[in-house]
Design an enzyme around this catalytic site. Structure first.
Site, mmCIF file in Angstrom:
data_model
loop_
_atom_site.group_PDB
_atom_site.id
_atom_site.type_symbol
_atom_site.label_atom_id
_atom_site.label_comp_id
_atom_site.label_asym_id
_atom_site.label_seq_id
_atom_site.Cartn_x
_atom_site.Cartn_y
_atom_site.Cartn_z
ATOM 1 N N HIS A 26 -11.937 -0.972 -5.028
ATOM 2 C CA HIS A 26 -11.404 -0.333 -3.608
ATOM 3 C C HIS A 26 -12.549 1.086 -3.188
ATOM 4 O O HIS A 26 -11.977 0.940 -2.366
ATOM 5 C CB HIS A 26 -10.068 -0.317 -3.287
ATOM 6 C CG HIS A 26 -9.497 -1.054 -3.164
ATOM 7 N ND1 HIS A 26 -9.053 -2.185 -2.423
ATOM 8 C CD2 HIS A 26 -8.353 -2.080 -4.325
ATOM 9 C CE1 HIS A 26 -8.945 -3.791 -2.807
ATOM 10 N NE2 HIS A 26 -7.831 -3.234 -3.800
ATOM 11 N N ASN A 65 -9.497 9.584 8.059
ATOM 12 C CA ASN A 65 -10.397 10.598 6.885
ATOM 13 C C ASN A 65 -10.817 11.670 7.998
ATOM 14 O O ASN A 65 -11.833 11.701 8.330
ATOM 15 C CB ASN A 65 -11.457 10.194 5.903
ATOM 16 C CG ASN A 65 -10.604 9.309 5.219
ATOM 17 O OD1 ASN A 65 -9.735 9.166 4.339
ATOM 18 N ND2 ASN A 65 -11.850 8.174 5.079
ATOM 19 N N GLY A 107 -8.290 6.725 -2.820
ATOM 20 C CA GLY A 107 -8.848 5.937 -4.309
ATOM 21 C C GLY A 107 -8.437 4.558 -4.484
ATOM 22 O O GLY A 107 -8.784 4.535 -5.235
ATOM 23 N N LYS A 125 -1.192 -7.416 5.957
ATOM 24 C CA LYS A 125 -2.163 -8.288 5.333
ATOM 25 C C LYS A 125 -3.110 -8.324 5.036
ATOM 26 O O LYS A 125 -3.897 -7.441 5.431
ATOM 27 C CB LYS A 125 -2.276 -8.954 7.483
ATOM 28 C CG LYS A 125 -2.753 -10.727 7.600
ATOM 29 C CD LYS A 125 -1.855 -11.518 7.506
ATOM 30 C CE LYS A 125 -1.991 -13.133 7.013
ATOM 31 N NZ LYS A 125 -1.818 -13.872 6.189
ATOM 32 N N ARG A 135 -12.102 14.112 7.195
ATOM 33 C CA ARG A 135 -13.034 15.228 6.341
ATOM 34 C C ARG A 135 -14.257 15.081 6.357
ATOM 35 O O ARG A 135 -14.475 13.956 6.957
ATOM 36 C CB ARG A 135 -12.530 15.286 4.696
ATOM 37 C CG ARG A 135 -12.672 13.888 4.797
ATOM 38 C CD ARG A 135 -11.729 14.319 3.007
ATOM 39 N NE ARG A 135 -11.832 12.848 2.504
ATOM 40 C CZ ARG A 135 -12.638 11.630 2.188
ATOM 41 N NH1 ARG A 135 -13.858 12.310 2.449
ATOM 42 N NH2 ARG A 135 -11.673 10.347 1.658
ATOM 43 N N LYS A 173 0.633 -0.567 -0.124
ATOM 44 C CA LYS A 173 -0.100 0.433 0.034
ATOM 45 C C LYS A 173 0.706 1.260 -0.397
ATOM 46 O O LYS A 173 2.280 1.197 0.679
ATOM 47 C CB LYS A 173 -0.281 -0.257 1.650
ATOM 48 C CG LYS A 173 -2.597 -0.973 1.384
ATOM 49 C CD LYS A 173 -2.803 -1.178 2.386
ATOM 50 C CE LYS A 173 -4.027 0.132 3.202
ATOM 51 N NZ LYS A 173 -5.029 -0.107 4.222
ATOM 52 N N LYS A 215 -15.886 2.909 -3.122
ATOM 53 C CA LYS A 215 -17.427 2.851 -2.449
ATOM 54 C C LYS A 215 -18.526 2.623 -3.120
ATOM 55 O O LYS A 215 -18.338 4.292 -4.507
ATOM 56 C CB LYS A 215 -17.845 3.719 -1.324
ATOM 57 C CG LYS A 215 -16.724 3.310 0.256
ATOM 58 C CD LYS A 215 -16.844 4.317 1.136
ATOM 59 C CE LYS A 215 -15.437 3.949 1.829
ATOM 60 N NZ LYS A 215 -15.372 4.705 2.895
HETATM 61 P P1 ADP Z 1 -7.636 4.155 0.284
HETATM 62 O O1 ADP Z 1 -7.197 5.486 0.972
HETATM 63 O O2 ADP Z 1 -6.497 4.443 -1.014
HETATM 64 O O3 ADP Z 1 -8.938 4.409 -0.163
HETATM 65 P P2 ADP Z 1 -8.117 2.177 1.659
HETATM 66 O O4 ADP Z 1 -6.713 2.002 3.178
HETATM 67 O O5 ADP Z 1 -8.974 3.151 2.371
HETATM 68 O O6 ADP Z 1 -7.549 3.220 0.838
HETATM 69 O O7 ADP Z 1 -8.831 1.022 1.596
HETATM 70 C C1 ADP Z 1 -9.684 1.149 0.400
HETATM 71 C C2 ADP Z 1 -10.127 -0.748 -0.014
HETATM 72 O O8 ADP Z 1 -8.797 -1.172 0.019
HETATM 73 C C3 ADP Z 1 -10.402 -0.898 2.147
HETATM 74 O O9 ADP Z 1 -12.512 -0.697 2.466
HETATM 75 C C4 ADP Z 1 -11.120 -2.556 1.035
HETATM 76 O O10 ADP Z 1 -11.915 -2.761 0.686
HETATM 77 C C5 ADP Z 1 -9.288 -2.564 0.744
HETATM 78 N N1 ADP Z 1 -7.892 -3.567 1.659
HETATM 79 C C6 ADP Z 1 -6.961 -1.903 2.609
HETATM 80 N N2 ADP Z 1 -6.687 -2.228 2.906
HETATM 81 C C7 ADP Z 1 -7.075 -3.789 2.961
HETATM 82 C C8 ADP Z 1 -6.437 -5.539 3.307
HETATM 83 N N3 ADP Z 1 -5.340 -5.032 4.631
HETATM 84 N N4 ADP Z 1 -6.709 -6.068 3.074
HETATM 85 C C9 ADP Z 1 -7.736 -6.405 2.372
HETATM 86 N N5 ADP Z 1 -8.236 -5.550 2.276
HETATM 87 C C10 ADP Z 1 -7.891 -4.283 1.794
#
Ligand code: ADP
Length: 446
Positions: free
Chosen positions: A235, A289, A164, A201, A291, A158, A237
């Site tokens: 990813h 977040n 996003g 993980k 905001r 990540k 919503k």
């Molecule tokens: P962003 O800031 O890019 O939206 P997030 O960390 O909020 O990233 O994660 C967005 C989505 O990605 C989560 O809602 C989930 O669906 C998936 N995700 C994030 N981290 C994990 C993880 N460790 N394992 C499985 N899915 C994940």
């Protein structure tokens, strides 16, 4: 209270913020790019200023132009909405340096939570459970391999600066890791100008459950329950609901209290969302977040609290208007994001709306910035409206949602309404049995 608020955003959220300002008797300033001269938020504002050409970097993301618009109009506060500059700590700082209030948290809190590694470390220190992962940044492929082998596959690479869903890649085995690592870094560099990544993980069947928090910056903070945002594509919503069909009263109270206490400790100001993955009864923090969220109306429906109005009140120095015990949850709410996109390929579908008939009736809210005859410009994201439905319980909410979707007519462009019409009839959705991968699997099959 402020005399005049400049809204540094566009579309439905700009209008949403205007509505709260109007109720409070505050004058509003709309800013817009040349592509948005005909937008509803511009027409309904008390004043408007054209701040540049269509690319966001020339307009909605251009800090000097926004400052100039504040100066010309004499605005004493700025509401950033979501996206654009809403989580830009430097923007918040610059405004404060010019004695203009940023309607949001402190720049320090934006900065801490904007970097996902610092955010996770902070959450951990505040007693919030986090997803297992690397201790901070992972700089080389060799290091990534070591961490992944220790943790066990699958893992998720990540971006530290992520947002996003960009800069995120899964490695199912050691053989995938090299490619996942290099593509996540390249994507992060391209999207955020920062190629720093970390490892988590990869949870196989979690739900995305987020807690809405609200504080006054003076140590008073509450939680406003959760939203289940597990229905996602790439990813991102698509549909959100509150309460989550997966939580019981005990788990809801427990996580809510952990998060509210953490916000009290850091003296958080304004609205915030603490995002978790939820699997096998356990919560794992992924990010915060700092905001207002797109899906905030779902919380407004079940709590009857106007989050934007409260944001403005606490930004102007007001105390939190309610205690935790004053927050009462009532019924069930679901939001569908109506995008100008093909409902199967998700290809954007900008163009002119030739006919627009939104649904109405008891428990139905439509937040949108478009109107019949409006031409959707191709430059921005494709969200054109949100349908939010509230009912006494989940079943009534779903009945109402099916009815509302069947009334919604938008002609001239393609929208995601046909997809929602299908989804609200799927047994897994009506029974609340879906995780973050459900929608992609459904789309792959149908
Ligand atoms: P962003 O800031 O890019 O939206 P997030 O960390 O909020 O990233 O994660 C967005 C989505 O990605 C989560 O809602 C989930 O669906 C998936 N995700 C994030 N981290 C994990 C993880 N460790 N394992 C499985 N899915 C994940």
């Amino acid at each position: 209270m402020f005399d005049k608020v400049l809204i540094a955003n566009r579309g439905e959220i700009a209008l949403r913020i205007q509505r709260a300002c109007k109720e409070l008797g505050i004058a509003t300033v709309a800013v817009h790019s040349t592509a948005d001269a005909d937008a509803m938020h511009v027409r309904l504002a008390d004043e408007s200023v054209c701040i540049g050409s269509p690319p966001a970097s020339d307009s909605y993301l251009n800090i000097p132009r926004l400052l100039a618009a504040c100066e010309i109009t004499g605005a004493d506060a700025v509401h950033p909405g979501y996206g654009f500059l809403s989580e830009n700590a430097r923007f918040a700082e610059i405004l404060e340096e010019h004695s203009i209030t940023f309607i949001g948290p402190t720049s320090e809190h934006i900065r801490i939570m904007g970097d996902k590694i610092t955010a996770k470390e902070t959450a951990k220190a505040l007693g919030i459970p986090v997803v297992p992962g690397s201790d901070g940044e992972v700089a080389t492929e060799a290091q990534a391999m070591k961490v992944a082998k220790e943790m066990g596959f699958p893992v998720l690479i990540k971006a530290t600066a992520g947002g996003g869903g960009r800069g995120m890649k899964v490695a199912h085995s050691a053989a995938d890791l090299g490619l996942a690592f290099s593509t996540a870094r390249a994507e992060a560099k391209a999207a955020f100008g920062n190629d720093s990544v970390y490892i988590e993980k990869y949870l196989q069947k979690p739900r995305h459950i987020e807690i809405q928090v609200f504080g006054d910056g003076k140590g008073n903070a509450v939680h406003l329950g959760e939203r289940d945002c597990s229905l996602q594509r790439r990813h991102q919503k698509i549909l959100e609901e509150s309460p989550s069909p997966a939580l019981n009263a005990e788990s809801r109270k427990k996580i809510g209290e952990i998060v509210a206490n953490a916000m009290k400790k850091i003296k958080y100001r304004g609205a915030g969302t603490v995002e978790f993955l939820f699997e096998d009864g356990e919560f794992y923090f992924i990010e915060m977040n700092t905001r207002l969220q797109v899906e905030h109306p779902v919380t407004e429906a079940v709590t009857d609290i106007d989050l934007v109005l409260e944001q403005i009140r606490v930004a102007s120095g007001g105390n939190l208007g309610f205690r935790q015990e004053d927050v009462k949850f009532s019924g069930h709410a679901i939001e569908c994001r109506i995008n100008a996109e093909n409902p199967r390929t998700f290809r954007p579908s900008p163009g002119q709306i030739t006919y627009w008939h939104p649904p109405g009736g008891l428990g139905v809210r439509v937040d949108s910035g478009v109107y019949q005859g409006y031409r959707i410009p191709p430059f921005y994201d494709s969200l054109i409206g949100k349908l939010i439905v509230h009912g006494k319980n989940r079943n009534e909410c779903l009945m109402r949602l099916r009815r509302a979707l069947s009334e919604f007519v938008i002609d001239g462009i393609e929208t995601t309404i046909p997809l929602f019409n299908e989804l609200v009839r799927q047994p897994d959705i009506t029974n609340g049995l879906y995780d973050i991968h459900w929608l992609e699997k459904y789309l792959g099959k149908s």
